[in-house]
Design a protein around this motif. Structure first.
Motif, mmCIF file in Angstrom:
data_model
loop_
_atom_site.group_PDB
_atom_site.id
_atom_site.type_symbol
_atom_site.label_atom_id
_atom_site.label_comp_id
_atom_site.label_asym_id
_atom_site.label_seq_id
_atom_site.Cartn_x
_atom_site.Cartn_y
_atom_site.Cartn_z
ATOM 1 N N SER A 98 0.821 -1.217 0.000
ATOM 2 C CA SER A 98 0.000 0.000 0.000
ATOM 3 C C SER A 98 0.853 1.266 0.000
ATOM 4 N N MET A 99 2.117 1.147 0.404
ATOM 5 C CA MET A 99 2.988 2.318 0.417
ATOM 6 C C MET A 99 3.398 2.753 -0.988
ATOM 7 N N ARG A 108 3.706 7.241 -1.507
ATOM 8 C CA ARG A 108 3.878 7.122 -0.047
ATOM 9 C C ARG A 108 5.270 6.627 0.317
ATOM 10 N N ASP A 195 0.777 4.023 6.709
ATOM 11 C CA ASP A 195 -0.555 4.513 6.352
ATOM 12 C C ASP A 195 -1.602 4.021 7.351
ATOM 13 N N GLY A 224 -0.139 9.272 3.535
ATOM 14 C CA GLY A 224 -1.240 8.966 2.640
ATOM 15 C C GLY A 224 -2.361 9.965 2.842
ATOM 16 N N LEU A 266 -5.459 6.197 4.107
ATOM 17 C CA LEU A 266 -4.808 6.498 5.381
ATOM 18 C C LEU A 266 -5.769 6.236 6.532
ATOM 19 N N ARG A 284 0.888 14.097 10.517
ATOM 20 C CA ARG A 284 0.726 13.632 9.153
ATOM 21 C C ARG A 284 1.947 13.979 8.331
#
Length: 333
Positions: A98-99, A108, A195, A224, A266, A284
Protein backbone atom coordinates in the motif's frame (compact mmCIF):
# COMPACT_ATOMS: atom_id res chain seq x y z
CA UNK A 1 33.38 8.54 0.36
CA UNK A 2 34.36 10.18 3.67
CA UNK A 3 37.73 10.24 5.33
CA UNK A 4 38.98 7.38 7.45
CA UNK A 5 38.37 8.75 10.91
CA UNK A 6 40.97 8.30 13.62
CA UNK A 7 39.86 9.12 17.18
CA UNK A 8 41.38 12.42 18.25
CA UNK A 9 43.14 11.01 21.37
CA UNK A 10 44.87 8.39 19.22
CA UNK A 11 45.87 10.99 16.63
CA UNK A 12 47.32 13.21 19.36
CA UNK A 13 49.18 10.25 20.88
CA UNK A 14 50.72 9.40 17.51
CA UNK A 15 51.62 13.04 17.03
CA UNK A 16 53.32 13.21 20.42
CA UNK A 17 55.26 10.05 19.56
CA UNK A 18 56.36 11.56 16.24
CA UNK A 19 57.56 14.74 17.92
CA UNK A 20 59.39 12.72 20.57
CA UNK A 21 61.17 10.66 17.95
CA UNK A 22 62.13 13.84 16.11
CA UNK A 23 63.62 15.29 19.30
CA UNK A 24 65.69 12.14 19.75
CA UNK A 25 66.77 12.20 16.11
CA UNK A 26 67.66 15.88 16.36
CA UNK A 27 69.92 15.33 19.33
CA UNK A 28 71.68 12.48 17.55
CA UNK A 29 72.02 14.37 14.26
CA UNK A 30 73.38 17.43 16.08
CA UNK A 31 76.12 15.31 17.56
CA UNK A 32 76.85 13.76 14.15
CA UNK A 33 77.04 17.17 12.46
CA UNK A 34 79.38 18.42 15.12
CA UNK A 35 81.75 15.57 14.23
CA UNK A 36 81.35 15.75 10.45
CA UNK A 37 81.07 19.45 9.57
CA UNK A 38 81.76 22.92 10.84
CA UNK A 39 78.77 25.14 11.62
CA UNK A 40 79.97 27.81 9.18
CA UNK A 41 79.95 25.22 6.38
CA UNK A 42 76.33 24.31 7.06
CA UNK A 43 75.33 27.96 6.83
CA UNK A 44 76.58 28.02 3.23
CA UNK A 45 73.96 25.42 2.21
CA UNK A 46 70.93 26.76 4.02
CA UNK A 47 69.84 30.28 4.77
CA UNK A 48 68.99 29.60 8.37
CA UNK A 49 71.71 29.50 10.98
CA UNK A 50 72.61 25.90 11.77
CA UNK A 51 71.52 26.29 15.37
CA UNK A 52 68.01 27.28 14.28
CA UNK A 53 67.45 24.42 11.83
CA UNK A 54 66.55 21.83 14.47
CA UNK A 55 64.05 24.13 16.16
CA UNK A 56 62.39 25.08 12.87
CA UNK A 57 62.17 21.46 11.78
CA UNK A 58 60.60 20.50 15.10
CA UNK A 59 58.09 23.34 14.84
CA UNK A 60 57.11 22.33 11.30
CA UNK A 61 56.74 18.72 12.35
CA UNK A 62 54.52 19.67 15.29
CA UNK A 63 52.41 21.93 13.04
CA UNK A 64 51.98 19.18 10.45
CA UNK A 65 51.02 16.53 12.98
CA UNK A 66 48.56 18.92 14.66
CA UNK A 67 46.90 19.68 11.32
CA UNK A 68 46.51 15.97 10.57
CA UNK A 69 45.04 15.39 14.03
CA UNK A 70 42.52 18.22 13.59
CA UNK A 71 41.50 17.00 10.14
CA UNK A 72 41.16 13.44 11.41
CA UNK A 73 39.13 14.47 14.43
CA UNK A 74 36.73 16.58 12.38
CA UNK A 75 36.20 14.37 9.33
CA UNK A 76 33.36 11.89 8.94
CA UNK A 77 30.96 13.36 11.49
CA UNK A 78 28.06 12.47 9.24
CA UNK A 79 28.82 8.77 9.67
CA UNK A 80 28.94 8.32 13.43
CA UNK A 81 28.20 10.21 16.64
CA UNK A 82 28.87 9.57 20.31
CA UNK A 83 26.02 8.07 22.31
CA UNK A 84 25.82 10.72 25.02
CA UNK A 85 22.08 11.11 25.42
CA UNK A 86 20.95 7.77 26.88
CA UNK A 87 18.14 7.56 24.30
CA UNK A 88 17.21 4.67 22.03
CA UNK A 89 14.82 4.99 19.10
CA UNK A 90 13.48 2.49 16.59
CA UNK A 91 12.37 3.68 13.17
CA UNK A 92 9.51 1.33 12.23
CA UNK A 93 9.07 1.54 8.45
CA UNK A 94 6.05 0.31 6.52
CA UNK A 95 7.11 -1.94 3.62
CA UNK A 96 3.63 -3.08 2.61
CA UNK A 97 2.41 -2.76 -0.98
CA UNK A 98 0.00 0.00 0.00
CA UNK A 99 2.99 2.32 0.42
CA UNK A 100 3.34 2.33 -3.38
CA UNK A 101 0.10 4.31 -3.69
CA UNK A 102 0.47 7.67 -5.36
CA UNK A 103 -2.11 9.66 -3.38
CA UNK A 104 0.83 11.76 -2.11
CA UNK A 105 3.60 12.89 -4.44
CA UNK A 106 5.57 11.08 -5.73
CA UNK A 107 4.20 8.15 -3.68
CA UNK A 108 3.88 7.12 -0.05
CA UNK A 109 7.05 5.06 -0.11
CA UNK A 110 9.28 7.89 -1.27
CA UNK A 111 7.75 10.31 1.25
CA UNK A 112 8.47 7.79 3.99
CA UNK A 113 12.06 7.34 2.84
CA UNK A 114 12.78 11.06 2.87
CA UNK A 115 11.13 11.75 6.22
CA UNK A 116 12.73 8.79 7.99
CA UNK A 117 16.22 9.51 6.61
CA UNK A 118 16.03 13.15 7.65
CA UNK A 119 14.71 12.32 11.11
CA UNK A 120 17.60 9.89 11.61
CA UNK A 121 20.08 12.77 11.33
CA UNK A 122 18.33 14.67 14.13
CA UNK A 123 17.69 11.99 16.72
CA UNK A 124 20.10 11.61 19.61
CA UNK A 125 21.49 8.38 20.98
CA UNK A 126 21.26 4.99 19.31
CA UNK A 127 18.86 4.20 16.49
CA UNK A 128 17.56 0.92 15.06
CA UNK A 129 15.51 0.12 11.97
CA UNK A 130 12.67 -2.39 11.55
CA UNK A 131 10.73 -3.05 8.33
CA UNK A 132 7.28 -4.58 8.38
CA UNK A 133 4.63 -5.80 5.95
CA UNK A 134 2.97 -9.19 6.49
CA UNK A 135 5.88 -9.90 8.83
CA UNK A 136 8.66 -7.82 10.38
CA UNK A 137 12.44 -7.81 10.12
CA UNK A 138 15.19 -6.09 12.09
CA UNK A 139 17.32 -4.30 9.51
CA UNK A 140 19.65 -2.63 11.99
CA UNK A 141 20.28 -3.16 15.71
CA UNK A 142 20.68 -0.10 17.89
CA UNK A 143 23.65 1.86 16.58
CA UNK A 144 25.17 5.34 16.37
CA UNK A 145 26.10 4.83 12.71
CA UNK A 146 23.88 7.50 11.17
CA UNK A 147 24.99 6.81 7.60
CA UNK A 148 23.87 3.19 7.86
CA UNK A 149 20.48 4.23 9.27
CA UNK A 150 19.96 6.74 6.47
CA UNK A 151 20.84 4.10 3.87
CA UNK A 152 18.35 1.63 5.32
CA UNK A 153 15.61 4.27 5.55
CA UNK A 154 16.15 5.25 1.93
CA UNK A 155 16.20 1.62 0.78
CA UNK A 156 12.89 0.43 2.25
CA UNK A 157 10.66 -1.32 -0.32
CA UNK A 158 7.95 -4.00 -0.21
CA UNK A 159 9.98 -6.53 -2.18
CA UNK A 160 12.59 -6.52 0.62
CA UNK A 161 10.11 -8.12 3.04
CA UNK A 162 8.73 -10.72 0.67
CA UNK A 163 5.35 -11.22 2.33
CA UNK A 164 2.39 -9.07 1.42
CA UNK A 165 -0.12 -7.62 3.81
CA UNK A 166 0.39 -5.19 6.65
CA UNK A 167 0.82 -6.23 10.28
CA UNK A 168 1.41 -3.33 12.63
CA UNK A 169 1.41 -5.84 15.49
CA UNK A 170 4.37 -7.72 14.00
CA UNK A 171 6.31 -4.50 13.46
CA UNK A 172 5.66 -3.13 16.93
CA UNK A 173 6.53 -6.45 18.57
CA UNK A 174 9.83 -6.63 16.72
CA UNK A 175 10.65 -3.03 17.65
CA UNK A 176 9.80 -3.61 21.32
CA UNK A 177 11.97 -6.74 21.37
CA UNK A 178 14.85 -4.75 19.93
CA UNK A 179 14.52 -2.05 22.58
CA UNK A 180 14.29 -4.70 25.31
CA UNK A 181 17.86 -5.67 24.49
CA UNK A 182 19.08 -2.08 24.80
CA UNK A 183 20.55 -0.16 27.69
CA UNK A 184 18.66 -0.31 30.94
CA UNK A 185 17.38 3.09 32.01
CA UNK A 186 17.60 4.62 28.53
CA UNK A 187 14.76 6.74 27.20
CA UNK A 188 13.12 4.44 24.65
CA UNK A 189 10.78 5.31 21.80
CA UNK A 190 9.42 4.01 18.50
CA UNK A 191 8.63 6.18 15.50
CA UNK A 192 6.11 4.45 13.21
CA UNK A 193 5.93 5.54 9.56
CA UNK A 194 2.80 4.03 8.02
CA UNK A 195 -0.56 4.51 6.35
CA UNK A 196 -2.06 2.79 9.41
CA UNK A 197 -3.78 -0.02 7.51
CA UNK A 198 -3.83 -3.50 9.03
CA UNK A 199 -4.56 -6.37 6.67
CA UNK A 200 -2.61 -9.21 8.29
CA UNK A 201 -1.77 -10.58 11.71
CA UNK A 202 -3.47 -10.02 15.06
CA UNK A 203 -4.60 -6.61 16.37
CA UNK A 204 -1.80 -4.51 17.82
CA UNK A 205 -3.49 -3.97 21.19
CA UNK A 206 -1.27 -6.47 22.99
CA UNK A 207 1.89 -4.87 21.60
CA UNK A 208 0.67 -1.43 22.73
CA UNK A 209 0.04 -2.74 26.24
CA UNK A 210 3.54 -4.17 26.36
CA UNK A 211 5.07 -0.91 25.15
CA UNK A 212 3.17 1.05 27.79
CA UNK A 213 4.30 -1.37 30.50
CA UNK A 214 7.93 -1.02 29.40
CA UNK A 215 7.76 2.78 29.34
CA UNK A 216 8.21 2.95 25.56
CA UNK A 217 6.73 6.03 23.87
CA UNK A 218 5.31 5.51 20.39
CA UNK A 219 5.15 8.36 17.89
CA UNK A 220 3.49 7.93 14.50
CA UNK A 221 3.77 9.60 11.12
CA UNK A 222 0.70 9.06 8.95
CA UNK A 223 1.51 8.82 5.25
CA UNK A 224 -1.24 8.97 2.64
CA UNK A 225 -4.66 10.56 2.33
CA UNK A 226 -8.13 9.60 3.49
CA UNK A 227 -9.28 9.75 -0.13
CA UNK A 228 -6.74 7.02 -0.85
CA UNK A 229 -5.32 5.66 -4.06
CA UNK A 230 -4.75 2.49 -6.06
CA UNK A 231 -1.61 0.35 -5.68
CA UNK A 232 0.52 0.13 -8.83
CA UNK A 233 2.24 -3.20 -9.52
CA UNK A 234 5.77 -1.88 -9.86
CA UNK A 235 9.01 -3.84 -9.55
CA UNK A 236 9.19 -2.77 -5.92
CA UNK A 237 5.95 -4.57 -5.06
CA UNK A 238 5.93 -7.77 -3.03
CA UNK A 239 3.78 -10.26 -4.94
CA UNK A 240 2.54 -13.73 -4.12
CA UNK A 241 2.16 -16.19 -7.05
CA UNK A 242 -1.49 -15.20 -7.62
CA UNK A 243 -0.65 -11.50 -7.81
CA UNK A 244 2.33 -12.21 -10.06
CA UNK A 245 0.05 -14.09 -12.45
CA UNK A 246 -2.31 -11.12 -12.58
CA UNK A 247 0.60 -8.82 -13.38
CA UNK A 248 1.70 -11.10 -16.20
CA UNK A 249 -1.89 -10.99 -17.39
CA UNK A 250 -1.59 -7.26 -17.95
CA UNK A 251 -2.93 -5.82 -14.67
CA UNK A 252 -1.20 -2.55 -13.78
CA UNK A 253 -2.68 -2.12 -10.29
CA UNK A 254 -3.30 -4.49 -7.41
CA UNK A 255 -6.71 -6.17 -7.62
CA UNK A 256 -8.86 -7.72 -4.93
CA UNK A 257 -10.45 -11.19 -5.05
CA UNK A 258 -13.40 -9.65 -6.87
CA UNK A 259 -11.15 -8.43 -9.66
CA UNK A 260 -11.61 -4.75 -8.80
CA UNK A 261 -8.65 -2.45 -8.07
CA UNK A 262 -7.75 -2.21 -4.39
CA UNK A 263 -8.00 1.29 -2.92
CA UNK A 264 -5.82 1.99 0.09
CA UNK A 265 -6.59 4.83 2.50
CA UNK A 266 -4.81 6.50 5.38
CA UNK A 267 -6.14 5.09 8.66
CA UNK A 268 -5.33 7.80 11.18
CA UNK A 269 -7.43 6.24 13.93
CA UNK A 270 -5.09 3.26 14.39
CA UNK A 271 -2.01 5.45 14.47
CA UNK A 272 -3.58 7.87 16.94
CA UNK A 273 -4.60 4.96 19.15
CA UNK A 274 -1.04 3.76 19.63
CA UNK A 275 0.36 7.24 20.25
CA UNK A 276 -2.36 8.25 22.70
CA UNK A 277 -1.95 5.05 24.70
CA UNK A 278 1.81 5.56 25.17
CA UNK A 279 2.01 9.34 25.49
CA UNK A 280 3.41 9.90 22.02
CA UNK A 281 2.50 12.22 19.16
CA UNK A 282 0.79 11.72 15.84
CA UNK A 283 1.54 13.90 12.83
CA UNK A 284 0.73 13.63 9.15
CA UNK A 285 3.57 13.24 6.73
CA UNK A 286 2.06 15.69 4.24
CA UNK A 287 2.46 18.46 6.81
CA UNK A 288 6.08 18.62 5.74
CA UNK A 289 9.51 17.63 6.97
CA UNK A 290 9.89 20.73 9.17
CA UNK A 291 6.81 19.82 11.18
CA UNK A 292 7.99 16.23 11.62
CA UNK A 293 11.35 17.45 12.87
CA UNK A 294 9.74 19.84 15.34
CA UNK A 295 7.32 17.25 16.71
CA UNK A 296 9.46 14.11 16.82
CA UNK A 297 13.00 15.43 17.16
CA UNK A 298 12.27 17.99 19.87
CA UNK A 299 14.99 18.39 22.44
CA UNK A 300 17.69 17.01 20.16
CA UNK A 301 20.86 18.66 19.02
CA UNK A 302 21.21 20.34 15.63
CA UNK A 303 21.04 18.14 12.53
CA UNK A 304 24.17 16.06 12.04
CA UNK A 305 26.10 17.33 9.04
CA UNK A 306 29.49 16.58 7.61
CA UNK A 307 32.39 18.85 8.45
CA UNK A 308 33.11 21.46 5.79
CA UNK A 309 35.17 19.63 3.17
CA UNK A 310 37.09 22.82 2.40
CA UNK A 311 38.23 23.17 6.01
CA UNK A 312 39.45 19.57 6.07
CA UNK A 313 41.26 20.08 2.76
CA UNK A 314 43.00 23.20 4.10
CA UNK A 315 44.14 21.33 7.20
CA UNK A 316 45.52 18.46 5.13
CA UNK A 317 47.29 20.89 2.79
CA UNK A 318 48.84 22.65 5.78
CA UNK A 319 49.98 19.29 7.11
CA UNK A 320 51.57 18.37 3.76
CA UNK A 321 53.41 21.68 3.40
CA UNK A 322 54.65 21.57 6.99
CA UNK A 323 55.89 17.98 6.82
CA UNK A 324 57.47 18.53 3.40
CA UNK A 325 59.20 21.65 4.65
CA UNK A 326 60.46 19.78 7.70
CA UNK A 327 62.15 17.23 5.47
CA UNK A 328 63.47 19.86 3.03
CA UNK A 329 65.34 21.62 5.81
CA UNK A 330 67.48 18.54 6.47
CA UNK A 331 70.96 19.97 7.15
CA UNK A 332 73.75 18.79 4.91
CA UNK A 333 77.16 18.32 6.38
Amino acid sequence: MGLIVVPLPIALLVGALAVGLRLLATRRSSADRARLADASLLERYVRLPADAISSVRLALLALGVSAVALASGSGGTEARRLDESGTETILLLDASNSMLAGDVEPNRLQVQRELAARLATRLEGRIGVVYFAGRAYVLSPLTTDVSAIEMLAEGVRPAAVGLGGSSLAAGLTQAIDLLAGGEEGAKKSIVVFSDGEETAGPPFGEAIGRARGDGIVIHAVGIGTTAGGQIPLTREASLDPTMAARRRGGASVLQGPDGNPVVTRLDEASLMEMTTATGGRYVRGDEGIAEIDDELARGTRDPVTSTDDLAVAVLLLLAFVSLWGEGFLLPRG
